[in-house]
Design an enzyme around this catalytic site. Structure first.
Site, short mmCIF file in Angstrom:
data_model
loop_
_atom_site.label_atom_id
_atom_site.label_comp_id
_atom_site.label_asym_id
_atom_site.label_seq_id
_atom_site.Cartn_x
_atom_site.Cartn_y
_atom_site.Cartn_z
N THR A 1 0.84 -1.20 0.00
CA THR A 1 0.00 0.00 0.00
C THR A 1 0.87 1.25 0.00
O THR A 1 1.75 1.41 0.85
CB THR A 1 -0.93 0.00 1.21
OG1 THR A 1 -1.83 -1.11 1.10
CG2 THR A 1 -1.75 1.28 1.30
N HIS B 1 -7.62 -10.68 -1.67
CA HIS B 1 -7.04 -10.36 -0.35
C HIS B 1 -7.91 -11.00 0.72
O HIS B 1 -8.97 -10.51 1.08
CB HIS B 1 -6.98 -8.85 -0.16
CG HIS B 1 -6.02 -8.41 0.90
ND1 HIS B 1 -5.58 -9.24 1.91
CD2 HIS B 1 -5.39 -7.22 1.11
CE1 HIS B 1 -4.73 -8.58 2.69
NE2 HIS B 1 -4.59 -7.35 2.22
N ASN C 1 -4.78 -10.44 6.75
CA ASN C 1 -4.48 -9.22 7.51
C ASN C 1 -5.67 -8.53 8.17
O ASN C 1 -5.70 -7.31 8.33
CB ASN C 1 -3.75 -8.21 6.62
CG ASN C 1 -2.35 -8.69 6.28
OD1 ASN C 1 -1.86 -9.66 6.85
ND2 ASN C 1 -1.70 -8.01 5.34
N TYR D 1 -8.77 -8.10 7.12
CA TYR D 1 -9.75 -7.41 6.29
C TYR D 1 -10.99 -8.29 6.13
O TYR D 1 -11.11 -9.32 6.79
CB TYR D 1 -9.11 -6.99 4.97
CG TYR D 1 -7.99 -5.99 5.19
CD1 TYR D 1 -8.25 -4.75 5.80
CD2 TYR D 1 -6.67 -6.28 4.86
CE1 TYR D 1 -7.23 -3.84 6.05
CE2 TYR D 1 -5.64 -5.37 5.10
CZ TYR D 1 -5.93 -4.16 5.70
OH TYR D 1 -4.92 -3.26 5.97
N ASN E 1 -4.54 -5.74 12.45
CA ASN E 1 -5.88 -5.15 12.51
C ASN E 1 -6.80 -5.84 13.51
O ASN E 1 -7.99 -6.02 13.29
CB ASN E 1 -6.52 -5.14 11.11
CG ASN E 1 -5.81 -4.18 10.18
OD1 ASN E 1 -5.58 -3.03 10.51
ND2 ASN E 1 -5.43 -4.66 9.00
#
Length: 368
Positions: A28, A178, A181, A183, A238
């Protein structure tokens, strides 16, 4: 390089042949052009500079406005975004490279200022993540989410499918889902974030359902031989956790294998942190999966060489070293010194810390 290694050997990934086994991990960089979140002209140069990697995986790109969680990240849901990415893929292909786009929905890891109409971010359950996102030029507390209604879930799956169709139109060689992580897909899979009582919550089979349904839809659109997925079984990124990650990911990977995806991209340990963060048998995943295994997290030349020689992985993903070394492949081949990255320019900004890192040739010329 005196040490023999498979790292620089070609590799057949589905229908395409990679020039080597180095993968540029998704990174990112927060440099898309607002308000349309279109890849900037600098992105063309950035990815083109790194086309010597066997495979480039783009920075995570949201499948919808709802899927955005950070300032100035690119999307893959509008015509303008598709046109912007087409210029990137054309440049990479001109330079002999291969490139996949990573498809992203952040779920609860977002802020109301990024959401349609200033609404709440969505999640499997209304549990706020402890952590921060990057908005308005600063790291800011994540907003409180709302739980997705059961009737909304088919729309999420279709947004992933449409993003895959857009990726095809933009000229990508494939797509990476994805699923890592902390998400959205990871949130559904892990019981620390998912407290649902419907068919998407409770048992491992139910919690894994959304990830596998998305993978099925994307593979049907892009082709299973051009679809990979990123997973992170034990990372705490996260504020995510699961009470039994081995059983969960044994089940998930078996399901992905049945869909004949071309690779699994596995973050081993804590993302960007200790590889031994928590006990986990990654070899068990490799045994369950017929496609390629992409190993990620803390790899350098020595570890990559060792893991490839042992047959524990097929491809090795490098992250931050590719930020500061556009010619990382050549530097590793020669055993040359690597440029050190400047972490103050990772997120947001312009050319500095993005497209201005020197290659070996440029460094040699400057020294003369």
């Amino acid at each position: 390089m005196s040490t023999p290694t498979k790292l620089f050997e070609p590799f057949k990934l589905g229908p395409i042949t990679l020039a080597n086994r180095l993968v540029m991990a998704p990174l990112t960089r927060n440099r898309a052009t607002p308000p349309g979140m279109v890849p900037s002209p600098l992105a063309i140069e950035y990815y083109g500079q790194r086309a010597s990697a066997g495979l480039l995986i783009t920075e995570a790109s949201q499948i919808s406005q709802q899927g955005q969680g950070y300032q100035d990240t690119p999307g893959i849901y509008s015509k303008e975004q598709v046109a912007g990415w087409r210029k990137v893929t054309d440049r990479v292909h001109e330079r002999g490279g291969r490139i996949f786009i990573q498809l992203w929905h952040v779920g609860r890891v977002s802020h109301t200022s990024l959401q349609p109409g200033g609404g709440k971010p969505v999640a499997p359950s209304a549990i706020r993540a402890k952590g921060k996102t990057f908005v308005n030029g600063a790291f800011t507390e994540i907003s409180e989410p709302r739980a997705l209604e059961l009737a909304e879930i088919p729309g999420i799956i279709d947004s992933f499918r449409r993003a895959a169709a857009n990726a095809n139109e933009a000229g990508f060689d494939g797509v990476e889902i994805h699923g890592a992580n902390g998400y959205l897909l990871d949130q559904f899979a892990k019981d620390g974030a998912n407290k649902r009582t419907d068919e998407y919550g409770g048992s491992i089979e139910n919690r894994a359902r959304l990830m596998l349904e998305v993978a099925k839809a994307v593979a049907a659109e892009a082709g299973s031989e051009r679809t990979g997925i990123r997973i992170s079984p034990v990372t705490p990124a996260n504020d995510i956790s699961d009470s039994n990650p081995q059983a969960l990911f044994d089940h998930i990977v078996a399901g992905l294998d049945a869909l004949k995806l071309v690779y699994i991209h596995v973050i081993e340990g804590a993302t960007g942190g200790p590889r031994d963060y928590a006990p986990f048998d990654y070899a068990a995943l490799r045994k369950r999966f017929s496609g390629a295994y992409v190993a990620n997290n803390g790899y350098d030349f020595e570890l990559a060489t060792k893991v490839l020689a042992a047959g524990a992985a097929d491809l090795i993903a490098f992250g931050k070293p590719f930020i500061s070394n556009p010619d990382l492949v050549e530097r590793l081949k020669r055993g040359a010194r690597l440029n050190q990255w400047d972490n103050t320019t990772f997120y947001g900004g312009g050319a500095k810390g993005y497209v201005d890192y020197p290659t070996l040739g440029e460094t040699t010329e400057a020294a003369q």
